[in-house]
Design a protein around this motif. Structure first.
Motif, PDB file in Angstrom:
ATOM      1  N   ALA A 135     -14.277 -27.683  29.356  1.00 35.16           N
ATOM      2  CA  ALA A 135     -13.975 -26.983  28.101  1.00 35.16           C
ATOM      3  C   ALA A 135     -14.714 -25.654  28.040  1.00 35.16           C
ATOM      4  O   ALA A 135     -14.160 -24.626  27.640  1.00 35.16           O
ATOM      5  N   VAL A 136     -15.970 -25.671  28.454  1.00 32.55           N
ATOM      6  CA  VAL A 136     -16.769 -24.434  28.477  1.00 32.55           C
ATOM      7  C   VAL A 136     -16.159 -23.419  29.449  1.00 32.55           C
ATOM      8  O   VAL A 136     -16.032 -22.235  29.145  1.00 32.55           O
ATOM      9  N   GLN A 137     -15.753 -23.904  30.618  1.00 35.04           N
ATOM     10  CA  GLN A 137     -15.138 -23.023  31.624  1.00 35.04           C
ATOM     11  C   GLN A 137     -13.850 -22.400  31.093  1.00 35.04           C
ATOM     12  O   GLN A 137     -13.582 -21.221  31.315  1.00 35.04           O
ATOM     13  N   ALA A 138     -13.042 -23.209  30.406  1.00 33.53           N
ATOM     14  CA  ALA A 138     -11.776 -22.708  29.867  1.00 33.53           C
ATOM     15  C   ALA A 138     -12.017 -21.641  28.801  1.00 33.53           C
ATOM     16  O   ALA A 138     -11.336 -20.615  28.766  1.00 33.53           O
ATOM     17  N   LEU A 139     -13.002 -21.869  27.940  1.00 37.83           N
ATOM     18  CA  LEU A 139     -13.326 -20.891  26.895  1.00 37.83           C
ATOM     19  C   LEU A 139     -13.860 -19.596  27.506  1.00 37.83           C
ATOM     20  O   LEU A 139     -13.543 -18.501  27.051  1.00 37.83           O
ATOM     21  N   THR A 140     -14.655 -19.731  28.557  1.00 35.91           N
ATOM     22  CA  THR A 140     -15.189 -18.551  29.243  1.00 35.91           C
ATOM     23  C   THR A 140     -14.063 -17.752  29.884  1.00 35.91           C
ATOM     24  O   THR A 140     -14.029 -16.527  29.817  1.00 35.91           O
ATOM     25  N   ALA A 141     -13.117 -18.468  30.493  1.00 38.11           N
ATOM     26  CA  ALA A 141     -11.966 -17.807  31.119  1.00 38.11           C
ATOM     27  C   ALA A 141     -11.114 -17.094  30.080  1.00 38.11           C
ATOM     28  O   ALA A 141     -10.445 -16.104  30.372  1.00 38.11           O
ATOM     29  N   LEU A 142     -11.157 -17.605  28.863  1.00 37.08           N
ATOM     30  CA  LEU A 142     -10.366 -17.017  27.781  1.00 37.08           C
ATOM     31  C   LEU A 142     -10.986 -15.724  27.250  1.00 37.08           C
ATOM     32  O   LEU A 142     -10.357 -14.975  26.517  1.00 37.08           O
ATOM     33  N   GLY A 143     -12.216 -15.454  27.670  1.00 37.68           N
ATOM     34  CA  GLY A 143     -12.837 -14.194  27.267  1.00 37.68           C
ATOM     35  C   GLY A 143     -14.116 -14.325  26.460  1.00 37.68           C
ATOM     36  O   GLY A 143     -14.802 -13.337  26.205  1.00 37.68           O
ATOM     37  N   ARG A 199     -22.207 -22.951  23.088  1.00 36.18           N
ATOM     38  CA  ARG A 199     -22.630 -23.230  21.722  1.00 36.18           C
ATOM     39  C   ARG A 199     -21.505 -23.891  20.917  1.00 36.18           C
ATOM     40  O   ARG A 199     -21.724 -24.857  20.178  1.00 36.18           O
ATOM     41  N   ALA A 200     -20.262 -23.376  21.092  1.00 32.49           N
ATOM     42  CA  ALA A 200     -19.113 -23.929  20.362  1.00 32.49           C
ATOM     43  C   ALA A 200     -18.848 -25.373  20.766  1.00 32.49           C
ATOM     44  O   ALA A 200     -18.557 -26.225  19.916  1.00 32.49           O
ATOM     45  N   VAL A 201     -18.945 -25.665  22.057  1.00 28.04           N
ATOM     46  CA  VAL A 201     -18.723 -27.029  22.540  1.00 28.04           C
ATOM     47  C   VAL A 201     -19.809 -27.966  22.019  1.00 28.04           C
ATOM     48  O   VAL A 201     -19.543 -29.092  21.603  1.00 28.04           O
ATOM     49  N   ARG A 202     -21.057 -27.486  22.016  1.00 29.15           N
ATOM     50  CA  ARG A 202     -22.168 -28.319  21.539  1.00 29.15           C
ATOM     51  C   ARG A 202     -22.085 -28.574  20.034  1.00 29.15           C
ATOM     52  O   ARG A 202     -22.514 -29.621  19.559  1.00 29.15           O
ATOM     53  N   GLN A 203     -21.520 -27.614  19.306  1.00 33.98           N
ATOM     54  CA  GLN A 203     -21.422 -27.753  17.849  1.00 33.98           C
ATOM     55  C   GLN A 203     -20.255 -28.628  17.417  1.00 33.98           C
ATOM     56  O   GLN A 203     -20.229 -29.130  16.292  1.00 33.98           O
ATOM     57  N   ALA A 204     -19.293 -28.804  18.310  1.00 31.37           N
ATOM     58  CA  ALA A 204     -18.118 -29.631  17.979  1.00 31.37           C
ATOM     59  C   ALA A 204     -18.516 -31.105  17.887  1.00 31.37           C
ATOM     60  O   ALA A 204     -19.420 -31.563  18.581  1.00 31.37           O
ATOM     61  N   ASP A 205     -17.845 -31.813  17.006  1.00 33.68           N
ATOM     62  CA  ASP A 205     -18.121 -33.248  16.837  1.00 33.68           C
ATOM     63  C   ASP A 205     -17.382 -34.026  17.921  1.00 33.68           C
ATOM     64  O   ASP A 205     -16.229 -34.437  17.757  1.00 33.68           O
ATOM     65  N   LEU A 221     -11.480 -28.851  23.505  1.00 33.92           N
ATOM     66  CA  LEU A 221     -11.119 -27.431  23.409  1.00 33.92           C
ATOM     67  C   LEU A 221     -10.658 -27.072  22.005  1.00 33.92           C
ATOM     68  O   LEU A 221     -11.058 -26.042  21.451  1.00 33.92           O
ATOM     69  N   LYS A 222      -9.826 -27.934  21.433  1.00 34.44           N
ATOM     70  CA  LYS A 222      -9.310 -27.670  20.090  1.00 34.44           C
ATOM     71  C   LYS A 222     -10.436 -27.625  19.059  1.00 34.44           C
ATOM     72  O   LYS A 222     -10.483 -26.751  18.187  1.00 34.44           O
ATOM     73  N   LEU A 223     -11.375 -28.562  19.181  1.00 32.88           N
ATOM     74  CA  LEU A 223     -12.509 -28.605  18.252  1.00 32.88           C
ATOM     75  C   LEU A 223     -13.426 -27.394  18.453  1.00 32.88           C
ATOM     76  O   LEU A 223     -13.903 -26.797  17.491  1.00 32.88           O
TER      77      LEU A 223
END
Length: 203
Positions: A162-170, A178-184, A195-197
């Protein structure tokens, strides 16, 4: 029209693969990434193919995945991008990398490919952006992830992807993490759900 070839690896020199199929040797140009994954001589291999027919001859291009072949075809729709330039792009970037770079207007990543300058990268983004969707990009990413981790992905693997995908997204690596860690997140969640969360945390 050849859709794919399945045979025995005869030789590999730089990006030129010779594949023997029913006692016939086929010469295929492949990307540097694929070349690094080709097994040794005598091993079985399936290669998806694209045949380029020009006045000066016929060239077979080979790909180890259908996704790379699809992206190769898509790159050829860009004015000024020929088969060898498209193969060069796929030598340094995966199909996933290209999709996320296009959707996030990341010309810098695309211009890492040999012979692709900033101007060409921006043109590529402009011409392909309407042909791609964020939903499709994530679906393809998940399909490729599942293909790589056929034994199933644990929580840490899913978070990492999920982190890799978000990084690839820019997004920056720190923002993504941080976003992945904050997601429930619960243990039974797959990459798509995470990813959605995480994306909601980005808004």
């Amino acid at each position: 029209m050849l859709a794919y070839l399945k045979g025995t690896v005869e030789s590999l020199a730089d990006n030129l693969l010779i594949l023997e199929v029913n006692q016939v040797g086929y010469s295929l140009l492949i990307s540097s990434r694929d070349a690094s994954q080709v097994p040794g001589r005598g091993e079985q291999l399936k290669v998806h193919t694209y045949m380029s027919v020009r006045e000066d001859g016929i060239t077979l291009f080979g790909f180890l995945s259908e996704d790379d072949l699809e992206m190769f075809r898509l790159l050829l729709t860009v004015n000024g991008i020929g088969p060898k330039a498209a193969l060069g792009i796929l030598s340094v970037l995966t199909a996933d990398d290209i999709r996320f770079a296009v959707l996030s207007d990341d010309a810098k990543t695309i211009s890492r490919a040999p012979g692709v300058g900033s101007k060409t990268a921006k043109k590529l983004i402009l011409e392909l952006k309407d042909k791609l969707s964020l939903e499709e990009a994530f679906e393809k990413k998940l399909t490729n992830v599942q293909g790589t981790h056929q034994d199933g992905t644990g929580e840490s693997d899913a978070k990492s992807e999920a982190v890799q995908a978000l990084t690839a997204l820019g997004y920056s690596a720190s923002e993504s993490l941080r976003a992945v860690r904050q997601a429930d997140i619960t243990e039974d969640m797959d990459v798509e759900t995470i990813l959605k969360l995480a994306l909601k945390k980005m808004i």
